[in-house]
Design a protein around this motif. Structure first.
Motif, PDB file in Angstrom:
ATOM      1  N   MET A   1      30.151-101.604  68.253  1.00 16.36           N
ATOM      2  CA  MET A   1      30.700-102.652  67.437  1.00 16.36           C
ATOM      3  C   MET A   1      31.408-102.010  66.244  1.00 16.36           C
ATOM      4  SD  MET A   1      28.656-105.866  65.778  1.00 16.36           S
ATOM      5  CE  MET A   1      28.779-107.109  67.026  1.00 16.36           C
ATOM      6  N   SER A   2      32.634-102.440  66.000  1.00 16.60           N
ATOM      7  CA  SER A   2      33.410-101.845  64.917  1.00 16.60           C
ATOM      8  C   SER A   2      33.030-102.463  63.571  1.00 16.60           C
ATOM      9  CB  SER A   2      34.901-102.054  65.168  1.00 16.60           C
ATOM     10  OG  SER A   2      35.252-103.404  64.953  1.00 16.60           O
ATOM     11  N   SER A   3      33.374-101.758  62.518  1.00 13.35           N
ATOM     12  CA  SER A   3      33.082-102.271  61.177  1.00 13.35           C
ATOM     13  C   SER A   3      33.886-103.542  60.902  1.00 13.35           C
ATOM     14  CB  SER A   3      33.364-101.211  60.122  1.00 13.35           C
ATOM     15  OG  SER A   3      34.718-100.837  60.139  1.00 13.35           O
ATOM     16  N   PHE A   4      35.095-103.641  61.473  1.00 16.51           N
ATOM     17  CA  PHE A   4      35.898-104.851  61.290  1.00 16.51           C
ATOM     18  C   PHE A   4      35.232-106.054  61.951  1.00 16.51           C
ATOM     19  CE2 PHE A   4      39.188-101.522  60.921  1.00 16.51           C
ATOM     20  CZ  PHE A   4      39.601-101.807  59.620  1.00 16.51           C
ATOM     21  N   SER A   5      34.654-105.833  63.101  1.00 16.03           N
ATOM     22  CA  SER A   5      33.949-106.894  63.814  1.00 16.03           C
ATOM     23  C   SER A   5      32.713-107.344  63.045  1.00 16.03           C
ATOM     24  CB  SER A   5      33.556-106.407  65.215  1.00 16.03           C
ATOM     25  OG  SER A   5      32.824-107.380  65.892  1.00 16.03           O
TER      26      SER A   5
END
Length: 66
Positions: A1-5
């Motif tokens: 999971m990305s930090s943006f998500s």
């Protein structure tokens, strides 16, 4: 999971919590108004609260639009 998500999920969660808090507060005002026969207009109540720091102005504008 990305930090943006993760950030997007947190923003959505925060917004949902604000909606729930405002709905609960307005429900309490309506219940008290019904019991005491005050005749509180929830739309007007939301308009009055927009100027304060307790309830988010943008959120209330969205609620009023519906």
């Amino acid at each position: 999971m990305s930090s943006f998500s993760i950030i997007a999920d947190l923003e959505a969660t925060l917004y949902a919590s604000k909606v729930c808090s405002n709905a609960q507060g307005l429900a309490l005002i309506k219940a008290a108004s019904d019991v005491n026969e005050w005749g509180v207009n929830l739309f007007e109540c939301a308009c009055l609260c927009k100027g304060g720091c307790v309830i988010s102005t943008t959120l209330l504008e969205n609620i009023q639009a519906t």
